[in-house]
Design a protein around this motif. Structure first.
Motif, short mmCIF file in Angstrom:
data_model
loop_
_atom_site.label_atom_id
_atom_site.label_comp_id
_atom_site.label_asym_id
_atom_site.label_seq_id
_atom_site.Cartn_x
_atom_site.Cartn_y
_atom_site.Cartn_z
N ARG A 14 19.91 -5.25 1.41
CA ARG A 14 19.38 -4.78 0.13
C ARG A 14 17.86 -4.63 0.15
N THR A 15 17.18 -5.37 1.02
CA THR A 15 15.72 -5.32 1.08
C THR A 15 15.24 -4.75 2.41
N GLY A 16 16.12 -4.06 3.13
CA GLY A 16 15.77 -3.58 4.46
C GLY A 16 14.56 -2.67 4.49
N ALA A 17 14.43 -1.80 3.48
CA ALA A 17 13.30 -0.86 3.47
C ALA A 17 11.98 -1.60 3.35
N ALA A 18 11.91 -2.54 2.40
CA ALA A 18 10.66 -3.28 2.19
C ALA A 18 10.34 -4.18 3.38
N VAL A 19 11.37 -4.82 3.94
CA VAL A 19 11.13 -5.73 5.06
C VAL A 19 10.71 -4.96 6.31
N SER A 20 11.33 -3.82 6.57
CA SER A 20 10.96 -3.02 7.74
C SER A 20 9.53 -2.51 7.62
N GLU A 21 9.16 -2.06 6.42
CA GLU A 21 7.77 -1.66 6.21
C GLU A 21 6.84 -2.85 6.40
N GLY A 22 7.22 -4.01 5.87
CA GLY A 22 6.38 -5.20 6.01
C GLY A 22 6.21 -5.63 7.45
N PHE A 23 7.27 -5.56 8.24
CA PHE A 23 7.16 -5.88 9.66
C PHE A 23 6.16 -4.95 10.35
N THR A 24 6.22 -3.66 10.00
CA THR A 24 5.31 -2.69 10.61
C THR A 24 3.87 -2.95 10.21
N ARG A 25 3.67 -3.21 8.93
CA ARG A 25 2.30 -3.47 8.48
C ARG A 25 1.74 -4.74 9.13
N PHE A 26 2.60 -5.72 9.36
CA PHE A 26 2.14 -6.93 10.03
C PHE A 26 1.69 -6.61 11.46
N ARG A 27 2.41 -5.70 12.12
CA ARG A 27 2.00 -5.30 13.47
C ARG A 27 0.64 -4.59 13.44
N ILE A 28 0.33 -3.98 12.32
CA ILE A 28 -0.95 -3.28 12.20
C ILE A 28 -2.09 -4.26 11.95
#
Length: 581
Positions: free
Chosen positions: A550-564
């Protein structure tokens, strides 16, 4: 067998003195010729760069990717019909900018190690896998990854006969000899996943010192401006040129006398169209029909539900338009929970979020499935086929890569080791291709099988074998390898030739083995001890790449931003969202 740095040349007539124009307009041909000349000149510049300068260049590309990450994910999602707020937009964060960022970091670490005079795997754990193979632990490598991707690991198994000393001494491929130019390559980009062309260009450059012409698949034309900005540090000095066009442009490039190598990610039909008359080496990733072997055990209702959602994710991620999509579930006809699992599978297949079946040609492939299996169950919005077939009916689903939401289920007899051996033989002998295989097994059963299970995994002839995980995890792990099982040739390459990704730049690669947790958090606590055999405790309640998250979109974006940005405060918020999946 093929290595990452070498590929099998086509046995065809000598190179022509000039390429055929393939019906291209004169100005188009002239533009392509200029691009090739610029990249050839860039190759001479590349050979002059020190390893330290190359590492700095990779860091510059990383900064460029960070700048365009939002646009990259948005353009990719929009082009696939995933509008703002769609629950599956996270797929485009993970398979786009996230994949690019982690690869750049891993390659930079490898080049940095070589610059210090170290092997890229000097500090990697190495063990012996079945058959005396050398197995290099390629993830997790950092405390961050051990936390964020807890329970998941990857190993690269090298070809039998490779010693530990050989593995360490050859790691680095062309970057061990940075002054030796590798010529000019053509990369024919994939049309389904946005990071593939980006990653293929990096691998050409770093595995072989080859500068490249990237021809983008027309399905990704909207991303060309994003690629041009993300890859500007390669384009400016002439290490890369990006061109658009259809098959005629690709044909002109692959036959051009100044081209030294071709790499293609696509269908076997595309490969077969390229090979005749080709006079240079070719590497390729061509997909296949991936099995999902479900080892019978004593599963709870929650296990049945979670693993059914896992299987559905393997099929429905990116609407099924993946070379890594699981297509054939292999069940035991003697498993007492077979019917219960099938009920959960049908339920999960029905309930997964609706989305467009967008890839060109999908409707024709879906029509072929309807014709082959008139009794198939059409789930969800009527665009997902579930085919339960007996041995006499299974040929179509086992030999056709549908590249669309068609999921087959077949059965073989047996329990325990008898089933595992029979399922492995079935996958090896009946399914088309050798790209990736998935195996689901509960830890109690796996422990009881012991060495027999590990031997069976070694018998699977696939380039990536994922145990309690999806092979896509190996695709996204930059230090893992991605490609067909060794042995493909221009005359017989059901899933391709060679590997990509491979950020340690390992030679003589046989396969990648991925291991994941059978149960998510908090149920993983009950199996943590068994999973520690090779896996670990998962702190993820449901992986963000599950189509049912249910939160996959937000979590995937968050993982990417953390890599940045490495901002742990924001990452804590992302992890809290993950617990609401």
């Amino acid at each position: 067998m093929t290595t990452p740095a070498k590929s099998t040349p086509a046995t065809t007539p000598p190179t022509p003195t000039s390429p055929s124009d393939h019906g291209l307009a004169e100005d188009v041909r002239a533009g392509l010729d200029l691009a090739i000349a610029a990249v050839a000149a860039g190759g001479r510049t590349w050979a002059l760069l020190t390893l330290g300068q190359r590492r700095t260049l990779l860091q510059r590309i990383r900064a460029s990717v960070a700048t365009v990450a939002d646009e990259w994910a948005d353009v990719a999602a929009t082009s696939k019909g995933l509008g703002p707020g769609h629950p599956l937009r996270g797929e485009e964060w993970l398979s786009g900018p996230y994949a690019a960022l982690v690869a750049l970091d891993a390659y930079a670490d490898t080049v940095g190690a070589l610059a210090r005079g170290e092997s890229p795997i000097a500090r990697a754990a190495i063990r012996r896998a079945p058959g005396g193979r050398v197995a290099v632990r390629t993830s997790p490598l950092t405390a961050t990854d051990r936390l964020l991707l807890s329970g998941y690991s990857t190993e690269v198994w090298l070809e039998p006969g490779t010693s530990v000393a050989d593995a360490r001494g050859s790691a680095g491929l062309a970057q061990r000899h940075p002054e030796e130019p590798g010529g000019v390559g053509v990369v024919l980009g994939a049309g389904n996943v946005s990071s593939i062309p980006f990653l293929d260009v990096l691998y050409e450059l770093l595995s072989a010192n080859r500068t490249a012409i990237l021809k983008v698949n027309p399905t990704q034309d909207a991303l060309v401006p994003v690629f041009e900005r993300a890859l500007a540090p390669l384009i400016e000095p002439g290490f890369l040129r990006i061109v658009r066009g259809g098959g005629d442009v690709g044909a002109y490039l692959t036959r051009h006398p100044s081209i030294d190598h071709v790499h293609v990610t696509g269908s076997e039909a595309t490969f077969r169209a390229i090979v005749p008359g080709l006079t240079v080496p070719i590497t390729a990733e061509l997909g296949g029909v991936s099995p999902i072997i479900v080892v019978p055990g004593d599963w709870s209702d929650a296990d049945l539900r979670f693993q059914a959602e896992h299987v559905v994710t393997m099929r429905l991620q990116n609407a099924g338009h993946n070379c890594i999509a699981g297509q054939v579930v292999i069940l035991s006809s003697d498993w007492s929970q077979r019917d219960a699992f099938l009920r959960e599978l049908r339920t999960a297949y029905d309930r997964a979020p609706q989305r467009t079946v967008w890839y060109p040609g999908s409707e024709a492939r879906m029509d072929a499935a309807r014709a082959a299996y008139p009794d198939a169950a059409w789930c969800g919005d009527g665009t997902r086929a579930l085919v339960v077939a007996d041995a006499a009916e299974a040929a179509a689903v086992e030999q056709t890569e549908y590249f669309a939401p068609v999921l087959g289920v077949v059965s073989v007899a047996g329990l325990g080791q008898d089933f595992v051996d029979a399922a492995v033989a079935h996958a090896n002998e009946r399914l088309m291709g050798t790209l990736g295989a998935n195996v689901l097994v509960d830890p109690v059963t796996q422990r009881a099988l012991g060495d027999g299970f590990e031997r069976a995994m070694a018998d699977l002839r696939y380039g990536t074998v994922a145990i309690n995980a999806w092979t896509a995890f190996g695709f996204l792990t930059p230090t893992a390898t991605w490609g067909a099982f060794p042995g493909g040739t221009v005359d017989d390459a059901p899933s391709g030739i060679g590997v990509v990704h491979n950020a340690f730049l390992l030679d003589r690669v046989e396969r990648t083995v991925v291991r994941g947790p059978f149960r998510p958090f908090p149920r993983s606590l009950s199996t943590a001890r068994a999973q520690r055999l090779r896996g670990g405790l998962s702190v993820l309640p449901k992986p963000p790449w599950f189509v049912t998250s249910r939160t996959g979109a937000a979590v995937s974006e968050g993982f990417t931003r953390f890599r940045i940005d490495g901002d742990w405060a924001k990452m804590v918020v992302t992890l809290l969202r993950a617990f609401r999946a």
